[in-house]
Design a protein around this motif. Sequence first.
Motif, mmCIF file in Angstrom:
data_model
loop_
_atom_site.group_PDB
_atom_site.id
_atom_site.type_symbol
_atom_site.label_atom_id
_atom_site.label_comp_id
_atom_site.label_asym_id
_atom_site.label_seq_id
_atom_site.Cartn_x
_atom_site.Cartn_y
_atom_site.Cartn_z
ATOM 1 N N THR A 21 0.839 -1.191 0.000
ATOM 2 C CA THR A 21 0.000 0.000 0.000
ATOM 3 C C THR A 21 0.878 1.247 0.000
ATOM 4 O O THR A 21 2.072 1.196 0.297
ATOM 5 C CB THR A 21 -0.906 0.026 1.240
ATOM 6 O OG1 THR A 21 -0.085 0.140 2.407
ATOM 7 C CG2 THR A 21 -1.741 -1.246 1.332
ATOM 8 N N GLU A 22 0.261 2.380 -0.303
ATOM 9 C CA GLU A 22 1.016 3.625 -0.308
ATOM 10 C C GLU A 22 1.600 3.907 1.077
ATOM 11 O O GLU A 22 2.721 4.385 1.210
ATOM 12 C CB GLU A 22 0.114 4.788 -0.745
ATOM 13 C CG GLU A 22 0.847 6.076 -1.027
ATOM 14 C CD GLU A 22 1.736 6.016 -2.258
ATOM 15 O OE1 GLU A 22 2.545 6.934 -2.457
ATOM 16 O OE2 GLU A 22 1.631 5.043 -3.027
ATOM 17 N N GLY A 23 0.821 3.560 2.117
ATOM 18 C CA GLY A 23 1.313 3.765 3.481
ATOM 19 C C GLY A 23 2.546 2.929 3.772
ATOM 20 O O GLY A 23 3.492 3.398 4.406
ATOM 21 N N GLU A 24 2.554 1.679 3.307
ATOM 22 C CA GLU A 24 3.713 0.818 3.543
ATOM 23 C C GLU A 24 4.926 1.295 2.749
ATOM 24 O O GLU A 24 6.057 1.204 3.217
ATOM 25 C CB GLU A 24 3.379 -0.630 3.201
ATOM 26 C CG GLU A 24 2.411 -1.273 4.170
ATOM 27 C CD GLU A 24 2.601 -2.777 4.286
ATOM 28 O OE1 GLU A 24 3.506 -3.305 3.624
ATOM 29 O OE2 GLU A 24 1.856 -3.394 5.057
ATOM 30 N N ILE A 39 7.299 -2.341 14.766
ATOM 31 C CA ILE A 39 6.384 -1.510 13.978
ATOM 32 C C ILE A 39 5.494 -2.427 13.160
ATOM 33 O O ILE A 39 5.982 -3.340 12.480
ATOM 34 C CB ILE A 39 7.142 -0.556 13.035
ATOM 35 C CG1 ILE A 39 7.887 0.506 13.831
ATOM 36 C CG2 ILE A 39 6.177 0.127 12.072
ATOM 37 C CD1 ILE A 39 8.585 1.540 12.965
ATOM 38 N N ALA A 40 4.178 -2.186 13.239
ATOM 39 C CA ALA A 40 3.229 -2.957 12.445
ATOM 40 C C ALA A 40 2.304 -1.994 11.724
ATOM 41 O O ALA A 40 1.825 -1.021 12.305
ATOM 42 C CB ALA A 40 2.423 -3.897 13.331
ATOM 43 N N HIS A 41 2.075 -2.264 10.448
ATOM 44 C CA HIS A 41 1.178 -1.442 9.644
ATOM 45 C C HIS A 41 -0.127 -2.200 9.482
ATOM 46 O O HIS A 41 -0.214 -3.194 8.764
ATOM 47 C CB HIS A 41 1.808 -1.148 8.274
ATOM 48 C CG HIS A 41 1.000 -0.220 7.437
ATOM 49 N ND1 HIS A 41 0.053 -0.662 6.552
ATOM 50 C CD2 HIS A 41 0.979 1.142 7.379
ATOM 51 C CE1 HIS A 41 -0.515 0.379 5.956
ATOM 52 N NE2 HIS A 41 0.035 1.479 6.440
ATOM 53 N N LEU A 42 -1.168 -1.733 10.183
ATOM 54 C CA LEU A 42 -2.474 -2.396 10.149
ATOM 55 C C LEU A 42 -3.224 -2.007 8.876
ATOM 56 O O LEU A 42 -3.227 -0.839 8.473
ATOM 57 C CB LEU A 42 -3.298 -1.995 11.375
ATOM 58 C CG LEU A 42 -2.635 -2.243 12.739
ATOM 59 C CD1 LEU A 42 -3.468 -1.641 13.848
ATOM 60 C CD2 LEU A 42 -2.433 -3.736 12.969
ATOM 61 N N LEU A 43 -3.861 -2.992 8.277
ATOM 62 C CA LEU A 43 -4.574 -2.751 7.024
ATOM 63 C C LEU A 43 -6.002 -2.301 7.275
ATOM 64 O O LEU A 43 -6.624 -2.648 8.297
ATOM 65 C CB LEU A 43 -4.599 -4.026 6.184
ATOM 66 C CG LEU A 43 -3.270 -4.497 5.584
ATOM 67 C CD1 LEU A 43 -3.464 -5.840 4.889
ATOM 68 C CD2 LEU A 43 -2.726 -3.462 4.602
ATOM 69 N N ASP A 44 -6.541 -1.562 6.330
ATOM 70 C CA ASP A 44 -7.958 -1.245 6.330
ATOM 71 C C ASP A 44 -8.736 -2.564 6.258
ATOM 72 O O ASP A 44 -8.367 -3.475 5.506
ATOM 73 C CB ASP A 44 -8.289 -0.365 5.126
ATOM 74 C CG ASP A 44 -9.713 0.152 5.165
ATOM 75 O OD1 ASP A 44 -10.642 -0.684 5.073
ATOM 76 O OD2 ASP A 44 -9.893 1.377 5.282
ATOM 77 N N VAL A 51 4.896 0.495 17.730
ATOM 78 C CA VAL A 51 4.258 1.465 16.842
ATOM 79 C C VAL A 51 3.243 0.707 16.001
ATOM 80 O O VAL A 51 3.608 -0.174 15.228
ATOM 81 C CB VAL A 51 5.287 2.168 15.933
ATOM 82 C CG1 VAL A 51 4.584 3.200 15.051
ATOM 83 C CG2 VAL A 51 6.379 2.830 16.753
ATOM 84 N N LEU A 52 1.958 1.060 16.145
ATOM 85 C CA LEU A 52 0.898 0.468 15.347
ATOM 86 C C LEU A 52 0.281 1.569 14.495
ATOM 87 O O LEU A 52 -0.312 2.519 15.012
ATOM 88 C CB LEU A 52 -0.173 -0.170 16.238
ATOM 89 C CG LEU A 52 0.289 -1.348 17.107
ATOM 90 C CD1 LEU A 52 -0.835 -1.809 18.018
ATOM 91 C CD2 LEU A 52 0.766 -2.500 16.242
ATOM 92 N N LEU A 53 0.448 1.456 13.184
ATOM 93 C CA LEU A 53 -0.112 2.427 12.244
ATOM 94 C C LEU A 53 -1.363 1.838 11.611
ATOM 95 O O LEU A 53 -1.389 0.654 11.255
ATOM 96 C CB LEU A 53 0.899 2.759 11.153
ATOM 97 C CG LEU A 53 2.141 3.541 11.575
ATOM 98 C CD1 LEU A 53 3.143 3.570 10.429
ATOM 99 C CD2 LEU A 53 1.767 4.955 11.979
ATOM 100 N N GLN A 54 -2.392 2.666 11.447
ATOM 101 C CA GLN A 54 -3.660 2.186 10.890
ATOM 102 C C GLN A 54 -4.074 3.034 9.705
ATOM 103 O O GLN A 54 -4.099 4.262 9.773
ATOM 104 C CB GLN A 54 -4.751 2.253 11.966
ATOM 105 C CG GLN A 54 -6.155 1.992 11.453
ATOM 106 C CD GLN A 54 -6.353 0.566 10.971
ATOM 107 O OE1 GLN A 54 -6.146 -0.376 11.726
ATOM 108 N NE2 GLN A 54 -6.740 0.393 9.711
ATOM 109 N N GLU A 55 -4.406 2.358 8.607
ATOM 110 C CA GLU A 55 -4.979 3.044 7.451
ATOM 111 C C GLU A 55 -6.381 3.526 7.809
ATOM 112 O O GLU A 55 -7.267 2.725 8.086
ATOM 113 C CB GLU A 55 -5.120 2.075 6.279
ATOM 114 C CG GLU A 55 -3.878 1.782 5.513
ATOM 115 C CD GLU A 55 -4.224 0.979 4.271
ATOM 116 O OE1 GLU A 55 -3.895 1.446 3.185
ATOM 117 O OE2 GLU A 55 -4.814 -0.104 4.395
ATOM 118 N N GLY A 56 -6.595 4.810 7.806
ATOM 119 C CA GLY A 56 -7.932 5.344 8.050
ATOM 120 C C GLY A 56 -8.329 5.251 9.508
ATOM 121 O O GLY A 56 -7.757 4.498 10.301
ATOM 122 N N GLU A 57 -9.328 6.039 9.876
ATOM 123 C CA GLU A 57 -9.786 6.079 11.271
ATOM 124 C C GLU A 57 -10.741 4.924 11.509
ATOM 125 O O GLU A 57 -11.783 4.798 10.862
ATOM 126 C CB GLU A 57 -10.472 7.409 11.558
ATOM 127 C CG GLU A 57 -10.812 7.605 13.022
ATOM 128 C CD GLU A 57 -11.340 8.996 13.308
ATOM 129 O OE1 GLU A 57 -11.502 9.335 14.495
ATOM 130 O OE2 GLU A 57 -11.586 9.750 12.349
#
Length: 785
Positions: free
Chosen positions: A178-181, A222-227, A255-261
């Motif tokens: 994804t663009e975020g990743e 660090i983990a990038h959580l998906l929508d 660090v947990l990042l989330q796509e969108g609220e």
Amino acid sequence: MIRTPPKYCQYAGGACDQAFEGIKPSVGIFLYPSEPQQIAAAIESAAEDLELSRGGNWLTWRKFAIAGQVIFCAICKRMRFADFVAADVTTLNFNLLFEIGFGIGLGLPVIPIRDASYLRDKDAFNDLGLLDTLGYTDFRNAEDLVQKIGELRPEPLPPLVSSSPDSALYVLRSRHETEGEVVLASILRRSFLEFRTFDADETPRLSLHEARKQVATSVGVIAHLLDAAREGATVHNARCALVAGLAMSQGKTVVLLQEGERVQPIDYRDVVSWYSRPDQIERLIEKPLRQVMQRFFDRSLTTVESPRGLLQKLDIGDVAAENEVRPLQSYFVPTGQYEEAKRGHARLVVGRKGSGKTAIFYALNAAFESRTSHVVLALKPEGHQLSRLRESVLEQLTPGVREYLLTAFWNSILLAELARKITEDEISWAHRDEARRRPYERVALLHEQFGMAEEGDFSQRLLHQINRVIAVFSTRDSVEVGEITEHLFRVDLRELTDAVGDFLSLKEETWMLVDNLDKGWPTLGVTAIDILIVRTLLEATRKLQRQLDRKGVDFRAMVFLRNDVYEHLVDQTPDRGKETAIVLDWDDREVLKEMVRRRIIATTGLDGTFDAIWGALFESTIGAQQSFHYMVDRTLMRPRDLLMFIRRAIEVATNRGHEKVTAEDIRHAEESYSNDMLQSVTFELRDVQAGSTDWVYAFLDSEVRISQRQVQERIRPLCGEADVDRAIELLVWFGFLGVARGRMEDSRYAFDVRYDMKKLLAPLTREAGFFVIHPAFRRALECRM
């Protein structure tokens, strides 16, 4: 140990702020979701039966005293005082997976329980795979669960063989780029933190053992959580929840990042940062990344202390090798290119201005000159003297005569300098026995007859010979090719060559090093005659090598050139494969670290790893980046630039009375350093093109990323329509402008692609890229991000 407040807690942002007194220990606690209700009811009933039938304290999460507390803090404390944890995994619940990871990380026995007849999330658990090795305890009702739990003798997982952190970060990536990743990966690469990655596209399932090992040996996760709408989001986010629990229980930075609220599971809701645009990610992770850097570096800083006043003693050395020939010997870094040169595997050493060519020149000289078995002739001609020869003689000659004259000229100069070296430096060695004395005296006699025995340095002797050439051609209307050597030289060159070869055959090796030849030649502005001067010098060294080889002499010649001169040489040489070159490219930052480490050690007496020494004198981080790499990113990847920046930062810190260079000191130093770099590039542009000194100032108050059309519009008024492309090419070649393929892509500059301009500019030709102003110039030009 787990029954005392931890030294670091993600929720508290530091030491745990909870009170652990008065908590009643329990035999076991049951963790489960409130849905499905029938399964929750069975578990609660089993807990009551166990307490009645077996005694002791058996708790479910509904019995925790949670009112008025952070919910997970209450769960955390109760888990720490339990003998084991039974966690229901009938359904895939992120809170439960986080708690399971937390319990495993604490070292507690964790028993996954499930109602095997309830099949809703069976496939998701199979895809997840993390709990397979724990084994499930299946139950059908409360009575069945009481019996099976009562029969268990739970044991914790065996400890890992090694759990000391050796990496800064463990990063969990999904199957989707994804663009975020993409942005996250770019930020992490720029931070230059050491990190390992789980990539679901490469390894579909993560084992529990691997997760434990990676978390234990990292400072942060660090983990990038998906929508939730993305394919595979459920399994990926479940994996992230369990690994985050493992990490938080061990005091890691998570660090947990989330796509969108999105509404997050309550156990870790407060540590999730959501973004709506990828360009927000850097701001969200700056603080935790800085914390990870500090904690990672703190592991090695305990052995090195910075005594008061040490910063004032620190001398990073001169930015020019010519100014520190002797000190350079104590902190020169023997790079791979140096070792190649030392083995004599090339005839050319090529690099940009400030890339360390002269440092290698002096290092090679120092390595061999002390050996009696070697003869080392180190020559540093002045380019402007050769310009006089070009203007007075060469431009009036036909190409054939010109080449013949220059080759003969260089051959005589090099031969005479070898004879002089023998005469001056080998007298003691030569007079130790008769076999060496006789060839020595023959060389000395012929050298005196040659007419270059005058006192002075090599530049003076070279100028003398140039003047002789000019005098010959100024007194005659024409000179035949066959007459050139007769008029120039007073001795038979073959006789002198034989005498030099006889003496050098008694030695193991003979080295000839030539540097400075192109000093003063304008970058990218050298002429065809300049290149001919270089080409005939190389031809003369080959001729001399062939002549000496007949006498059994192992002769090595090496010429040091700027890369732009080398490119012209290759273009104008018919046999392009003839000249082998060692290219100096500082694309390995570890080598730059070692260069700085050795310079610090030489004047401070500190010792240890780079991280330890750097951390004793410099604040380790600036924003979300290591301070050292922050400085390197603002150079054109040349040692000279880095040393200049470091010196500026030390000056600022010293003037402010600091015992350590702070992040603010570095930021303040960056402004003056940026102005230095801007001035330097304007001088280089001026050497190439008249009227170019204002080109860089066309970008005052510009955005950092700028389209090709905008660049053309800024440059056009200063150079005219016809020269726009030439101006842009020069700005790119000198590293002022780079290219990025997209708004979030990392930028590349000419030195990143070894000056392959077609490769660098390819995204622009496809209208898929942007120009980028190099960070070295942004502060001076007040650029906008």
